[in-house]
Design an enzyme around this catalytic site. Structure first.
Site, PDB file in Angstrom:
ATOM      1  N   GLU A 307      17.922  34.456  11.770  1.00  0.00           N
ATOM      2  CA  GLU A 307      18.185  35.219  12.990  1.00  0.00           C
ATOM      3  C   GLU A 307      16.898  35.544  13.747  1.00  0.00           C
ATOM      4  O   GLU A 307      16.724  36.621  14.280  1.00  0.00           O
ATOM      5  CB  GLU A 307      18.953  36.496  12.660  1.00  0.00           C
ATOM      6  CG  GLU A 307      20.293  36.234  12.011  1.00  0.00           C
ATOM      7  CD  GLU A 307      21.085  37.494  11.739  1.00  0.00           C
ATOM      8  OE1 GLU A 307      22.304  37.497  11.979  1.00  0.00           O
ATOM      9  OE2 GLU A 307      20.478  38.490  11.284  1.00  0.00           O
ATOM     10  N   ASP A 381      29.118  36.457   6.434  1.00  0.00           N
ATOM     11  CA  ASP A 381      28.433  37.718   6.729  1.00  0.00           C
ATOM     12  C   ASP A 381      29.361  38.910   6.501  1.00  0.00           C
ATOM     13  O   ASP A 381      29.847  39.500   7.472  1.00  0.00           O
ATOM     14  CB  ASP A 381      27.924  37.721   8.177  1.00  0.00           C
ATOM     15  CG  ASP A 381      27.034  38.929   8.476  1.00  0.00           C
ATOM     16  OD1 ASP A 381      26.521  39.533   7.522  1.00  0.00           O
ATOM     17  OD2 ASP A 381      26.864  39.262   9.662  1.00  0.00           O
ATOM     18  N   GLU A 409      30.549  47.244   8.652  1.00  0.00           N
ATOM     19  CA  GLU A 409      30.290  46.551   9.909  1.00  0.00           C
ATOM     20  C   GLU A 409      31.520  45.804  10.415  1.00  0.00           C
ATOM     21  O   GLU A 409      31.755  45.720  11.622  1.00  0.00           O
ATOM     22  CB  GLU A 409      29.128  45.577   9.707  1.00  0.00           C
ATOM     23  CG  GLU A 409      28.760  44.754  10.913  1.00  0.00           C
ATOM     24  CD  GLU A 409      27.591  43.823  10.645  1.00  0.00           C
ATOM     25  OE1 GLU A 409      27.266  43.026  11.524  1.00  0.00           O
ATOM     26  OE2 GLU A 409      26.995  43.887   9.534  1.00  0.00           O
TER      27      GLU A 409
END
Length: 718
Positions: A307, A381, A409
């Site tokens: 990332e 993820d 998340e």
């Protein structure tokens, strides 16, 4: 942890003098409430004397915790002494710290440095309970275990318990920035007040350490994996050292996320090449500096070449080259490197599911002995459901540690009730089959499968500055479940839920049974209303709040939803079979064969591994489209049922906590309906199929849901 926040001195004095002034149940005490035992619960187990040494900070912390707990549970604190000279004594210590334990000649050899023994026996002719260990920290863990037995109403008249952790490094990862922003944080600011450190050591830091020690968590990474190199400068190392001082008596070491490019950003070098001699000298000197400030520093966590983060591949080097650079610097001090395997690049056209395996497996055996590769539970993820990561079992010469996400998340932030114990248990019990049946992920982690001695587990923390720590009372259970499974990955998530419920809300079966039922159903409900049958990564862009199955475009394909669901008028799902991206072949052949076959793969992972027609028959007898719609409806219905269950507990749970949970469940039902309606509207627009009979249509047209924007959703990346 129970600290009366008196608004005036007179109120504080009244409380200390036994006034009936009530303390609000605001959640600050977590599972360490030490509420008075119900009638008859502790009558036969009253501790009248505490025999304990008080010579070290850890011994004093243990004494204070036992006095606090016994005072709360019994209504009266026991007398303290170094020897047991009366009936009903609790004798706590090591053979070195307490002569009464030395005289018992207990067999403690197999307990290591952190294990403990709790046994009911006679000490100098008197009935007593002994909590013994080889070290002060082991005694501390045993003391918390004894208090946990009392809190949960377990029989303690005839105890004989031996426990030692199965994993060596049991760590929380804080994704906290130096400005107190928390990436993917849903419970307020970071609890680390860097600006006021080291001068102000907030008592909350001690309460944080107590809570973690009660679970056996023995390490904390203080800063975000998207690291800022400033944390390695002298000014911040002084602040880190202050936190380490607070945590040390509780058996907790501090770690830091290290930015790979720190030699350039704070060191004045023009390169961070891991094979450059000047870079190697810089890291050795930096490690010396860190350990001079923090002698028991744990080591570095590193996110590199993922990332957009800097890393060794920027210089044509491997992950092993980068990890070994830092490992060599830490090795003289006993530190470790936790090198994250969460790597993917937009320049890599291959299936994102495959990239970590592709990058790491070729380097199996090339890492230093003090490097442990930190692998997320799944290859994408932290989705509400993923198959276990193919790296588990695929690197027998390299220690691997699990990375779970405690902060939710992708599971409703802090307002949705989603107990993650079943998710953790599902992954830990998954069978890699690399050495035949029984080659579970848990056995990879604890070293028993491949003979690894360096073992560990990490959880991305959900802790913030909110008074109740995690933003939601029920999110405390995820912190708790992570800690209990970190100590023993083979525990039952249902048993842990019952334990937490008893410690948090009391031992009334009329409360425990329905609450545990809610908890055990909650994660599957989120899977249902956010995308069942193996659908994944369908959330809004950036903030990851709410549904966004239509998300397309932007800087990279694998940040979009359509990359993952690949819905067309003919079908839906990501083909990772041998005929598609061939991600299945990264698993051991017996597992790969199951995942590769759409008729054998578990239905909950069907669309993860296969692109199938909308009319494919499912186990229920319904076609896939109808089954998917049914799952969306089932998720909403489960949340509605949780609301009803919780409403029925009014009067059995204190009013303050009951009201907040009730409000959050109302939010969850509303947002589950939103997920359901928006997702059905979108997928119906692609499939062109009618809704099954009796199914209500979405409340709005698809364009309505697509137009919603949430630019200030919490926990966003910057």
């Amino acid at each position: 942890m129970r600290r009366l926040r008196a608004v005036a001195t007179v109120f504080g004095l009244l409380a200390l003098c036994g006034s009936p002034l009530a303390q609000a149940e605001d959640g600050y005490d977590l599972w360490l409430r030490y509420a008075p035992a119900e009638a008859g619960q502790a009558g036969a187990t009253r501790v009248t004397q505490l025999a304990i040494a008080q010579d070290t900070p850890t011994q004093r912390a243990t004494r204070d915790e036992l006095l606090r707990g016994l005072q709360g549970l019994q209504g009266q604190a026991p007398a303290t002494a170094r020897d047991a000279d009366r009936d009903g004594a609790l004798v706590v210590g090591t053979p070195r710290s307490l002569s009464a334990i030395a005289r018992l000649r207990l067999d403690l050899d197999d307990l290591g440095q952190e294990g403990y023994l709790i046994r009911t026996l006679r000490v100098d002719g008197r009935p007593a309970t002994v909590v013994a260990a080889n070290t002060d920290v082991g005694v501390l863990y045993g003391a918390f275990a004894y208090l946990r037995l009392l809190q949960t109403g377990q029989p303690v008249a005839e105890l004989d318990l031996r426990e030692a952790p199965k994993l060596r490094h049991r760590v929380l990862n804080h994704w906290d920035d130096l400005d107190r922003h928390v990436e993917r944080g849903y419970a307020g600011q970071s609890i680390w007040d860097w600006h006021r450190l080291p001068g102000w050591r907030d008592p909350r830091y001690t309460d944080y350490a107590r809570a973690n020690a009660s679970l056996g968590i023995n390490g904390t990474v203080l800063n975000n994996v998207n690291a800022n190199a400033d944390v390695l400068t002298p000014m911040y190392l002084e602040k880190v050292a202050a936190l380490a001082d607070v945590f040390r008596p509780w058996g907790i070491r501090v770690y830091l996320s290290a930015r790979f490019s720190a030699p350039i950003e704070i060191g004045g070098l023009d390169t961070a090449d891991p094979l450059d001699p000047a870079v190697r000298r810089w890291w050795r000197a930096k490690a010396d500096e860190v350990y001079a400030a923090i002698p028991d520093f744990g080591g570095f966590l590193v996110k590199a070449n993922s990332e957009g983060q800097p890393g060794p591949q920027d210089y044509g080097r491997s992950h092993a080259d980068g990890a070994n650079l830092l490992a060599d610097a830490l090795a003289p001090h006993g530190g470790i490197v936790m090198w994250r395997a969460f790597v993917y690049s937009h320049e890599e056209p291959d299936d994102r599911h495959k990239q970590a395996y592709t990058e790491f497996v070729p380097h199996d055996g090339a890492f230093r002995d003090n490097v442990i590769v930190q692998v997320k539970n799944g290859a994408i993820d932290f989705q509400p459901r993923e198959p276990f990561h193919p790296l588990f079992g695929a690197m027998p010469k390299t220690p691997l540690m699990m990375e779970f996400q405690i902060t939710k998340e992708y599971l409703g932030f802090s307002t949705h009730l989603a107990y993650l114990g079943p998710l953790y248990e599902e992954v830990l019990r998954a069978d890699t089959q690399v050495q035949g049946p029984g080659s579970t992920v848990a056995r990879v982690l604890d070293g028993s499968l491949h003979g690894q001695r360096l073992t560990g587990i990490a959880g991305v923390a959900n802790i913030g500055s909110d008074r109740n720590w995690s933003g939601s009372h029920f999110d405390q259970a995820n912190w708790y479940a992570y800690g209990r499974l970190a100590w023993n990955p083979e525990r039952s998530s249902r048993d842990i839920a019952g334990e937490w419920t008893r410690m948090t809300f009391g031992n009334d079966p009329a409360v425990v049974e329905p609450v545990v039922g809610m908890m055990m159903a909650s994660r599957e409900a989120v899977v249902d209303y956010t995308g069942a049958l193996g659908l994944h990564h369908l959330m809004g862009r950036g903030h990851h709040y709410g549904p966004g199955p239509w998300v397309d475009g932007g800087p990279r394909a694998d940040w979009t939803s359509i990359y993952y669901h690949r819905a067309t008028p003919g079908g839906i799902g990501f083909d990772r079979s041998r005929r598609g991206s061939d991600a299945v072949s990264q698993y051991a052949p017996p597992v790969a064969d199951v995942f590769d076959d759409p008729d054998r793969v578990p239905e909950e992972l069907l669309l993860w591994f296969h692109h199938v027609p909308w009319d494919r028959p499912m186990a229920s007898g319904r076609p896939l489209w109808d089954e998917l719609v049914h799952r969306y409806d089932r998720g909403v219905a489960t949340v509605r049922g949780m609301r009803d269950t919780w409403a029925g507990l009014d009067g059995r749970v204190d009013a303050e906590r009951h009201a907040q949970v009730a409000a959050f469940l109302a939010i969850q039902e509303q947002e589950a309906q939103w997920w359901r309606d928006a997702s059905i509207a979108y997928f119906q627009s692609i499939s062109g199929r009618p809704l099954p009979a009796g199914i209500a249509p979405p409340a709005h047209l698809l364009a309505y849901y697509q137009a919603l924007e949430f630019p200030h959703a919490p926990g966003d990346t910057r």
